[in-house]
Design a protein around this motif. Sequence first.
Motif, PDB file in Angstrom:
ATOM      1  N   THR A  38      31.265  36.928  40.348  1.00 57.34           N
ATOM      2  CA  THR A  38      31.546  35.585  40.844  1.00 57.34           C
ATOM      3  C   THR A  38      31.695  34.608  39.682  1.00 57.34           C
ATOM      4  O   THR A  38      32.578  33.738  39.689  1.00 57.34           O
ATOM      5  CB  THR A  38      30.407  35.127  41.776  1.00 57.34           C
ATOM      6  OG1 THR A  38      30.286  36.042  42.852  1.00 57.34           O
ATOM      7  CG2 THR A  38      30.678  33.739  42.320  1.00 57.34           C
ATOM      8  N   THR A  39      30.867  34.772  38.676  1.00 56.90           N
ATOM      9  CA  THR A  39      30.959  33.893  37.508  1.00 56.90           C
ATOM     10  C   THR A  39      32.307  34.066  36.816  1.00 56.90           C
ATOM     11  O   THR A  39      32.970  33.078  36.442  1.00 56.90           O
ATOM     12  CB  THR A  39      29.811  34.199  36.528  1.00 56.90           C
ATOM     13  OG1 THR A  39      28.561  34.002  37.190  1.00 56.90           O
ATOM     14  CG2 THR A  39      29.893  33.306  35.294  1.00 56.90           C
ATOM     15  N   ARG A  40      32.711  35.317  36.651  1.00 59.50           N
ATOM     16  CA  ARG A  40      34.025  35.578  36.034  1.00 59.50           C
ATOM     17  C   ARG A  40      35.151  34.988  36.865  1.00 59.50           C
ATOM     18  O   ARG A  40      36.088  34.378  36.327  1.00 59.50           O
ATOM     19  CB  ARG A  40      34.235  37.076  35.865  1.00 59.50           C
ATOM     20  CG  ARG A  40      33.392  37.672  34.753  1.00 59.50           C
ATOM     21  CD  ARG A  40      33.456  39.193  34.787  1.00 59.50           C
ATOM     22  NE  ARG A  40      34.826  39.700  34.776  1.00 59.50           N
ATOM     23  CZ  ARG A  40      35.192  40.941  35.082  1.00 59.50           C
ATOM     24  NH1 ARG A  40      34.258  41.820  35.414  1.00 59.50           N
ATOM     25  NH2 ARG A  40      36.457  41.298  35.036  1.00 59.50           N
ATOM     26  N   ALA A  41      35.065  35.143  38.171  1.00 60.02           N
ATOM     27  CA  ALA A  41      36.130  34.633  39.051  1.00 60.02           C
ATOM     28  C   ALA A  41      36.219  33.116  38.958  1.00 60.02           C
ATOM     29  O   ALA A  41      37.330  32.551  38.891  1.00 60.02           O
ATOM     30  CB  ALA A  41      35.853  35.057  40.489  1.00 60.02           C
ATOM     31  N   ARG A  42      35.085  32.430  38.958  1.00 57.84           N
ATOM     32  CA  ARG A  42      35.104  30.985  38.901  1.00 57.84           C
ATOM     33  C   ARG A  42      35.643  30.499  37.543  1.00 57.84           C
ATOM     34  O   ARG A  42      36.342  29.473  37.478  1.00 57.84           O
ATOM     35  CB  ARG A  42      33.702  30.432  39.143  1.00 57.84           C
ATOM     36  CG  ARG A  42      33.149  30.761  40.521  1.00 57.84           C
ATOM     37  CD  ARG A  42      31.748  30.200  40.709  1.00 57.84           C
ATOM     38  NE  ARG A  42      31.778  28.756  40.762  1.00 57.84           N
ATOM     39  CZ  ARG A  42      31.999  28.032  41.869  1.00 57.84           C
ATOM     40  NH1 ARG A  42      32.221  28.664  43.019  1.00 57.84           N
ATOM     41  NH2 ARG A  42      32.020  26.725  41.832  1.00 57.84           N
ATOM     42  N   GLN A  43      35.301  31.227  36.492  1.00 61.74           N
ATOM     43  CA  GLN A  43      35.814  30.842  35.174  1.00 61.74           C
ATOM     44  C   GLN A  43      37.333  30.945  35.147  1.00 61.74           C
ATOM     45  O   GLN A  43      38.022  30.054  34.605  1.00 61.74           O
ATOM     46  CB  GLN A  43      35.201  31.737  34.097  1.00 61.74           C
ATOM     47  CG  GLN A  43      33.730  31.455  33.830  1.00 61.74           C
ATOM     48  CD  GLN A  43      33.116  32.452  32.866  1.00 61.74           C
ATOM     49  OE1 GLN A  43      33.725  33.510  32.581  1.00 61.74           O
ATOM     50  NE2 GLN A  43      31.912  32.150  32.366  1.00 61.74           N
ATOM     51  N   TYR A  73      41.672  21.633  42.163  1.00 62.13           N
ATOM     52  CA  TYR A  73      40.480  22.362  42.618  1.00 62.13           C
ATOM     53  C   TYR A  73      40.889  23.760  43.049  1.00 62.13           C
ATOM     54  O   TYR A  73      42.083  24.067  43.195  1.00 62.13           O
ATOM     55  CB  TYR A  73      39.798  21.629  43.781  1.00 62.13           C
ATOM     56  CG  TYR A  73      40.597  21.656  45.080  1.00 62.13           C
ATOM     57  CD1 TYR A  73      40.397  22.681  46.009  1.00 62.13           C
ATOM     58  CD2 TYR A  73      41.537  20.666  45.371  1.00 62.13           C
ATOM     59  CE1 TYR A  73      41.111  22.706  47.194  1.00 62.13           C
ATOM     60  CE2 TYR A  73      42.250  20.683  46.535  1.00 62.13           C
ATOM     61  CZ  TYR A  73      42.036  21.711  47.458  1.00 62.13           C
ATOM     62  OH  TYR A  73      42.755  21.742  48.614  1.00 62.13           O
ATOM     63  N   PHE A  74      39.883  24.615  43.263  1.00 60.98           N
ATOM     64  CA  PHE A  74      40.127  25.920  43.872  1.00 60.98           C
ATOM     65  C   PHE A  74      39.145  26.076  45.036  1.00 60.98           C
ATOM     66  O   PHE A  74      38.155  25.359  45.143  1.00 60.98           O
ATOM     67  CB  PHE A  74      39.972  27.049  42.853  1.00 60.98           C
ATOM     68  CG  PHE A  74      38.576  27.171  42.284  1.00 60.98           C
ATOM     69  CD1 PHE A  74      37.615  27.971  42.920  1.00 60.98           C
ATOM     70  CD2 PHE A  74      38.222  26.507  41.108  1.00 60.98           C
ATOM     71  CE1 PHE A  74      36.351  28.086  42.386  1.00 60.98           C
ATOM     72  CE2 PHE A  74      36.958  26.620  40.590  1.00 60.98           C
ATOM     73  CZ  PHE A  74      36.010  27.411  41.222  1.00 60.98           C
ATOM     74  N   THR A  75      39.432  27.021  45.919  1.00 58.43           N
ATOM     75  CA  THR A  75      38.572  27.206  47.092  1.00 58.43           C
ATOM     76  C   THR A  75      38.522  28.682  47.446  1.00 58.43           C
ATOM     77  O   THR A  75      39.082  29.532  46.734  1.00 58.43           O
ATOM     78  CB  THR A  75      39.074  26.367  48.284  1.00 58.43           C
ATOM     79  OG1 THR A  75      38.144  26.476  49.359  1.00 58.43           O
ATOM     80  CG2 THR A  75      40.439  26.860  48.766  1.00 58.43           C
ATOM     81  N   ILE A  76      37.806  28.993  48.579  1.00 58.64           N
ATOM     82  CA  ILE A  76      37.641  30.379  49.017  1.00 58.64           C
ATOM     83  C   ILE A  76      38.185  30.510  50.427  1.00 58.64           C
ATOM     84  O   ILE A  76      37.824  29.731  51.319  1.00 58.64           O
ATOM     85  CB  ILE A  76      36.159  30.803  48.974  1.00 58.64           C
ATOM     86  CG1 ILE A  76      35.641  30.755  47.535  1.00 58.64           C
ATOM     87  CG2 ILE A  76      35.979  32.210  49.551  1.00 58.64           C
ATOM     88  CD1 ILE A  76      34.162  31.043  47.417  1.00 58.64           C
ATOM     89  N   ARG A  77      39.060  31.456  50.624  1.00 59.24           N
ATOM     90  CA  ARG A  77      39.591  31.774  51.936  1.00 59.24           C
ATOM     91  C   ARG A  77      39.435  33.278  52.167  1.00 59.24           C
ATOM     92  O   ARG A  77      39.832  34.075  51.319  1.00 59.24           O
ATOM     93  CB  ARG A  77      41.080  31.394  52.044  1.00 59.24           C
ATOM     94  CG  ARG A  77      41.331  29.889  52.125  1.00 59.24           C
ATOM     95  CD  ARG A  77      40.810  29.315  53.438  1.00 59.24           C
ATOM     96  NE  ARG A  77      41.030  27.895  53.582  1.00 59.24           N
ATOM     97  CZ  ARG A  77      42.105  27.370  54.195  1.00 59.24           C
ATOM     98  NH1 ARG A  77      43.036  28.164  54.698  1.00 59.24           N
ATOM     99  NH2 ARG A  77      42.215  26.066  54.289  1.00 59.24           N
ATOM    100  N   ASP A  78      38.835  33.643  53.300  1.00 60.92           N
ATOM    101  CA  ASP A  78      38.621  35.061  53.634  1.00 60.92           C
ATOM    102  C   ASP A  78      37.865  35.781  52.514  1.00 60.92           C
ATOM    103  O   ASP A  78      38.216  36.903  52.125  1.00 60.92           O
ATOM    104  CB  ASP A  78      39.958  35.769  53.897  1.00 60.92           C
ATOM    105  CG  ASP A  78      40.705  35.176  55.069  1.00 60.92           C
ATOM    106  OD1 ASP A  78      40.012  34.701  56.010  1.00 60.92           O
ATOM    107  OD2 ASP A  78      41.944  35.152  55.045  1.00 60.92           O
ATOM    108  N   SER A  79      36.858  35.094  51.949  1.00 59.63           N
ATOM    109  CA  SER A  79      36.007  35.637  50.893  1.00 59.63           C
ATOM    110  C   SER A  79      36.764  35.901  49.605  1.00 59.63           C
ATOM    111  O   SER A  79      36.341  36.711  48.772  1.00 59.63           O
ATOM    112  CB  SER A  79      35.330  36.946  51.356  1.00 59.63           C
ATOM    113  OG  SER A  79      34.560  36.729  52.514  1.00 59.63           O
ATOM    114  N   ARG A  80      37.918  35.223  49.424  1.00 60.43           N
ATOM    115  CA  ARG A  80      38.717  35.431  48.211  1.00 60.43           C
ATOM    116  C   ARG A  80      39.013  34.067  47.590  1.00 60.43           C
ATOM    117  O   ARG A  80      39.258  33.084  48.290  1.00 60.43           O
ATOM    118  CB  ARG A  80      40.013  36.182  48.516  1.00 60.43           C
ATOM    119  CG  ARG A  80      39.762  37.509  49.242  1.00 60.43           C
ATOM    120  CD  ARG A  80      41.061  38.259  49.531  1.00 60.43           C
ATOM    121  NE  ARG A  80      41.564  38.934  48.351  1.00 60.43           N
ATOM    122  CZ  ARG A  80      41.194  40.141  47.936  1.00 60.43           C
ATOM    123  NH1 ARG A  80      40.277  40.823  48.628  1.00 60.43           N
ATOM    124  NH2 ARG A  80      41.714  40.666  46.848  1.00 60.43           N
TER     125      ARG A  80
END
Length: 829
Positions: free
Chosen positions: A178-183, A202-209
Amino acid sequence: MSNPAAHFSPESTLARVSERTFDDLKWQRVIDALLRHCATEVGRNYVKQLPIYADVVQVRQQHGLTSEMRRCLQADRFAPFGGISSLEESLGRASRGGIIGAEQLLSIAQTLRGAGNLRGFLDQSVQLTPGVSAISSKMPDLIPLMRVLFATFDASGRIRDDATPELSDLRRRLTTLTTRARQRMEEYVTSTELDLVLQDGYFTIRDSRYVLPVKSSAKPGFAGIIHGTSQTGQTVFVEPEAMIGLNNDIKVTAEEIEREEHRILRDRTDRVFDALPEIEQLIDIVAEIDHIVARAKLSIEMDAHEPELNNKGDIHLIKCRNPVLLLKGNKVVPNDVQIGAQWQILIVTGPNTGGKTVTLSTVGLCTLMAQAGLHIPGSPDSKIAVFPRIFSIYGDPQSIDQDLSTFSGHLQLVSAVIREAGPGALVLMDEIIVGTEPSGGAALAIAVLETFAGRGVRGIVTTHYDRLKTLSLTDSRFQNASVGLDRDNMRPNFRLTIGIAGSSNPIDMARQLGINKTIVDRAEELLGSRDKDIQMILDRLEDERHNLVKEQRRTSATRNELQNKINELEATKLQLHQDGEKIARQYQKETLAEISRIREECQALLNRLKSATTPAELERGLRQLERSTVKVRSAVRQSSGGQPAAKTTVSDIDFHDLAMGVTVYVRSLSQLATIRSKPDNPRRIEVFVGNMRIFTDICDLGKPKTVADKEGAALQRTTSTENAPTAGESPRPADMRAISPVTPLPVGDNIIDLRGMRTEDALEKMLKSFDDALLSLKHAIFVIHGHGTGALKKAIRTELQKNRYVEKWRPGEPDEGGDGVSLVYFKDE
C-alpha cells in the motif's frame, strides 16, 4: 442457556403458585423492584423466573445469602459486575455451528474477566459472605480462554496484527504494498506531464484499486483500465497501466488476510464452543450472585429483615408493612398478623376501604417474598411459614363468554381451590362467597371454611357476613380480626386488631357521609332486630376496645415518663460517683506528691547523717528524721484512705511466710501493706502501702489478725509461693488478685479502649499508651479490647507476654469488664 434456578438447586422443591395468585397479590411490583437493583442482564433474566422454594432448609439458605450480602453492602463493599453482558445470542450462534464475530468474541472475553473480578472480590470478602463466596468458588476456570481472546482482539474488537504469525506477515506485506502504491500515485498526481490529463490533483480507490481522475477528453491518450465515471461524465477513473500489477498484489494480499481472519474467527469460535458448558455455568453463577445482591439492596431499601422460618404453618408478622404500598412510596401503617400457632384461619372484618384486602395482600406477599429468599418489611422477630402451595381468590370474576354471573364465576374459583388445597396449603380469600343472598352465602362460606380447616389448611379470609364473625366462639380453629374506623372521626385507620370482629357500619358511614337523614333512618328501621342486636354487640365491643386502647396508651405514657425519671436519677447517681472518684484521685495524687517530697527530705537527711562528724550534728539530724517519719506516717494513712490501724492486732511473721501478694503490717508506719516481691536479702523487702512503694526491714513487719481482714486472710492462704507463676509464665486469672500489689480503678486515664480497631492500629495505640503511662509513673492500666472474634484479644495478650515493660497481666474481674479487659502491671525499672 440453562435455567439458573435449576442449575443451583437441582434437587430444589418449588412451591406451586398459580399465575392468578401472582396477579392477585401484584407480585410483579416486587419483581420490578428487584430488576431495578440488578447490575447485569443475566441477573435480570434470573429474577424474571425467580423461584419460590417450598423447602424450609432451602429457604433458610437463601435468606442466609441475602443477609450476608446485606452486611457486605452495609460495610461499603460492593460487588463488581463491570464488563459482564448477556452472551445468549453469541453462544447460540456457536452452538448452531456459526462463526462468532470479533466484537462478540471480545464481549465474551470481557464477560469472563468480569466474572473473574467478581470471584476475586468474593474470595477477599469470604469472612462477610461465606455462603456467596462458596457459590462463586464453583465458577469454572476459563482464564486460558479469556487470555487467548484478549490476545486475539484489541479494545475496538479488531483482530490484532500478532494474533497469528501468518496474519502478522500478511498485514506487513499489505502495508508495504500500500505504501508503494500510494507513493506511485503521488508521483502521478504531482507530475507536470499530466496537468492536462488529470481532472484534479488527487487519487482515489475504486473496487479496491488505486485510480486517477482523468478528463474524459484526455482518456484516449492515457493508458489504463477504466473503473467508472463521475456523475457528470466529465471524469473517468482510470487505473494506470503501470499500477495494474501492484494493485493485483494488494488485492490478492487483502484476500489472503481476509481468509486468515476468517480462519482465526473460526478457531476462536470453536474454542468457545468447546467451553460452552463451562461458560453457561459461569453465566448462571453470575446471574445467581447478581440476583442475591439485588435481594440485599431491596432489603436495605425497604428496611426489611430476615424472619424466623418454620414448616409448621405458623405465621406471626410483627409491625409488618404492605410491600407493594411501601414500594409505591405510600405511608404504610404497620400491623401484627398471626395465623397457625393458635388458630388456622383468620377471619378479617370491618368497613370497606378499611384495610382488609391490604392485610390479605401483606400476608400473601410476605409469604412469597420469604420463600423467594427475600427479607420482609417487618420486625426481625417475625415468624413466617414455608408453604408448598399458595392459593388466592380475589375480586368478583364473571365471564359473558361463558355465561357466568359473579356468583357462578366465584364458585368455580372456590371449587378449584377446594379440589387442590390440602394439608400445609395457604389460602387467601378476599370476600368469601360473594354475589348471592346473605344467609345462604354465609352458610356456604362457613361450610367451605370448615372444609379447609379440616384439611389442615392455613388461611386468611375477608368478609362482611355477620355469621362468620361468631364462628370463633364455637370453633377454636378460627379467630376474628378487624380493621376498623377511628371512632373519633369515623375514618378508616387501617389498623388490624386480632380477637375482635369488626363492624361494616354501612348505616353509620352513610350518615357520616351526609346521606339524607330520612333514608338513613328508614334503613335503621328496616334493619332486623337480630341484625340490630349483633350490630349493637359489635359496636359495644369496638367501643370497649377503643377505650382499652386509650387506657393502654395513657399507661404506656406514664410508664415511659417514670422510666425517664429513673434514667435521670441513675445518670445523676453515676455522675456523683464519678465526681467522688475524681476528687478521691486528686486527693490521693496530692498526698502521694507530698509523700514523695518527704521521702526526698529523708534521703537528704540520711546523706547528712552519714557525713556527720559530731554528736550534736548526729542528734540534730535524728530529730529531723523523726519529724519527717511522723509526716510520712500521716501521709500514708491519708493515701490509703485514712483508715485507722488501731484495731489491728499483730503477731510475729515467719521469714518463710513472706510471699508476693501477702498482706503484712508495717510497725513503723502503723499501716497494712502488700508484699511487692520476695526478699532480695535476709533483711530488706519491698512492699506497697496504698499506692506507695517502699523498702523496709523484715523485722519491721508483722502478721495482721483482724476480724475485718478475714477475706484478706483467705486470699493470703491462696497466694503461696507454690501457686505463683514461673518466670515467663502469664499469671492465672485466679492468682492475679493475690499478686497484684494495688488494683487501680478502671476510670479516667487508667483506661485505653481498642474496641473496633484493626489489630495493627490497636497494638500501636496500646504501646504508645504504655509509654505515656510509664512517663506518668502509673503502675497499671486497663486495656479494653472486647471479645469479638477473639483475634484482637489474642494479639494483644501475645504482645503482653513478651513486652519488656510488662511485669504481669490478668483478665478483668466481672466488675471490671470480664475477659473483654486485660489489666496490665508495669515493671518498676
